[in-house]
Design a protein around this motif. Sequence first.
Motif, PDB file in Angstrom:
ATOM      1  N   LEU A  79     -13.188  -8.534 -19.353  1.00  0.00           N
ATOM      2  CA  LEU A  79     -13.408  -9.207 -18.078  1.00  0.00           C
ATOM      3  C   LEU A  79     -14.885  -9.563 -18.004  1.00  0.00           C
ATOM      4  O   LEU A  79     -15.749  -8.692 -17.959  1.00  0.00           O
TER       5      LEU A  79
ATOM      6  N   GLU B  79     -16.001 -11.889 -12.175  1.00  0.00           N
ATOM      7  CA  GLU B  79     -14.934 -11.859 -11.192  1.00  0.00           C
ATOM      8  C   GLU B  79     -15.462 -12.422  -9.884  1.00  0.00           C
ATOM      9  O   GLU B  79     -16.569 -12.089  -9.463  1.00  0.00           O
TER      10      GLU B  79
ATOM     11  N   LYS C 253     -10.902 -14.765 -12.073  1.00  0.00           N
ATOM     12  CA  LYS C 253     -11.517 -13.866 -13.038  1.00  0.00           C
ATOM     13  C   LYS C 253     -11.682 -14.638 -14.341  1.00  0.00           C
ATOM     14  O   LYS C 253     -10.831 -15.455 -14.695  1.00  0.00           O
TER      15      LYS C 253
ATOM     16  N   TRP D 101     -12.031 -14.308 -18.420  1.00  0.00           N
ATOM     17  CA  TRP D 101     -11.724 -13.380 -19.508  1.00  0.00           C
ATOM     18  C   TRP D 101     -12.076 -14.011 -20.844  1.00  0.00           C
ATOM     19  O   TRP D 101     -11.873 -15.201 -21.044  1.00  0.00           O
TER      20      TRP D 101
ATOM     21  N   GLU E  24      -5.532 -16.012 -17.631  1.00  0.00           N
ATOM     22  CA  GLU E  24      -4.697 -14.946 -17.062  1.00  0.00           C
ATOM     23  C   GLU E  24      -3.213 -15.300 -17.074  1.00  0.00           C
ATOM     24  O   GLU E  24      -2.373 -14.412 -17.121  1.00  0.00           O
TER      25      GLU E  24
ATOM     26  N   VAL F 238      -4.193  -5.162 -18.096  1.00  0.00           N
ATOM     27  CA  VAL F 238      -4.247  -4.829 -16.671  1.00  0.00           C
ATOM     28  C   VAL F 238      -5.347  -3.796 -16.458  1.00  0.00           C
ATOM     29  O   VAL F 238      -5.721  -3.061 -17.374  1.00  0.00           O
ATOM     30  N   GLU F 239      -5.840  -3.726 -15.245  1.00  0.00           N
ATOM     31  CA  GLU F 239      -6.964  -2.846 -14.927  1.00  0.00           C
ATOM     32  C   GLU F 239      -6.670  -1.383 -15.252  1.00  0.00           C
ATOM     33  O   GLU F 239      -7.564  -0.634 -15.657  1.00  0.00           O
TER      34      GLU F 239
ATOM     35  N   PHE G 219      -7.943  -0.531 -18.654  1.00  0.00           N
ATOM     36  CA  PHE G 219      -9.342  -0.835 -18.966  1.00  0.00           C
ATOM     37  C   PHE G 219     -10.067   0.393 -19.526  1.00  0.00           C
ATOM     38  O   PHE G 219      -9.836   1.529 -19.102  1.00  0.00           O
TER      39      PHE G 219
ATOM     40  N   PRO H 236     -15.980  -4.005 -19.264  1.00  0.00           N
ATOM     41  CA  PRO H 236     -14.633  -3.480 -19.053  1.00  0.00           C
ATOM     42  C   PRO H 236     -13.605  -4.375 -19.740  1.00  0.00           C
ATOM     43  O   PRO H 236     -13.770  -5.597 -19.783  1.00  0.00           O
ATOM     44  N   GLY H 237     -12.557  -3.757 -20.261  1.00  0.00           N
ATOM     45  CA  GLY H 237     -11.507  -4.547 -20.888  1.00  0.00           C
ATOM     46  C   GLY H 237     -10.477  -3.694 -21.607  1.00  0.00           C
ATOM     47  O   GLY H 237     -10.474  -2.467 -21.479  1.00  0.00           O
TER      48      GLY H 237
END
Length: 134
Positions: free
Chosen positions: A19, A22, A27, A29, A84, A116-117, A120, A129-130
């Motif tokens: 990510l 945001e 968002k 990516w 996304e 998905v979060e 992460f 984050p990813g």
Amino acid sequence: MIKDLPDNTVHDIAIAVALESESVESKIWYVYLINLKNEPIENVMITSKGYGEKDGEQVKTSTLRHMFPAVDGKAFKLIEPIDEQTFGLNNEYWLSYYIGTNIFDKKFIFLPESIVEMNFIKLPVLNKPGVMIS
């Protein structure tokens, strides 16, 4: 015969979806190749494609090809942005590269809804984050 073949198993290489930024509207990516080895990899080729079922119909994205002459040890390369809308598909990255005269290859597949979060982590080397597959 088979025992004489080299063990060209891929280790310490990862594909990650990070990510980048945001906002309220969207968002952003990106997909990265991360070399966790201390040594460089060379003649790196990656093909990417998405496929699966969306709204009851089979869907395929275009196949894209990416080439990098080298990726240093403990470094990364940006492969491509990712939308996304493709997170509901299988997102496949087929990697091949050389170390010296030995060729290595591996297929990395992000399954539908795996980006998905909840999945992460703090991505090594990138410090973003990813989601990562190694």
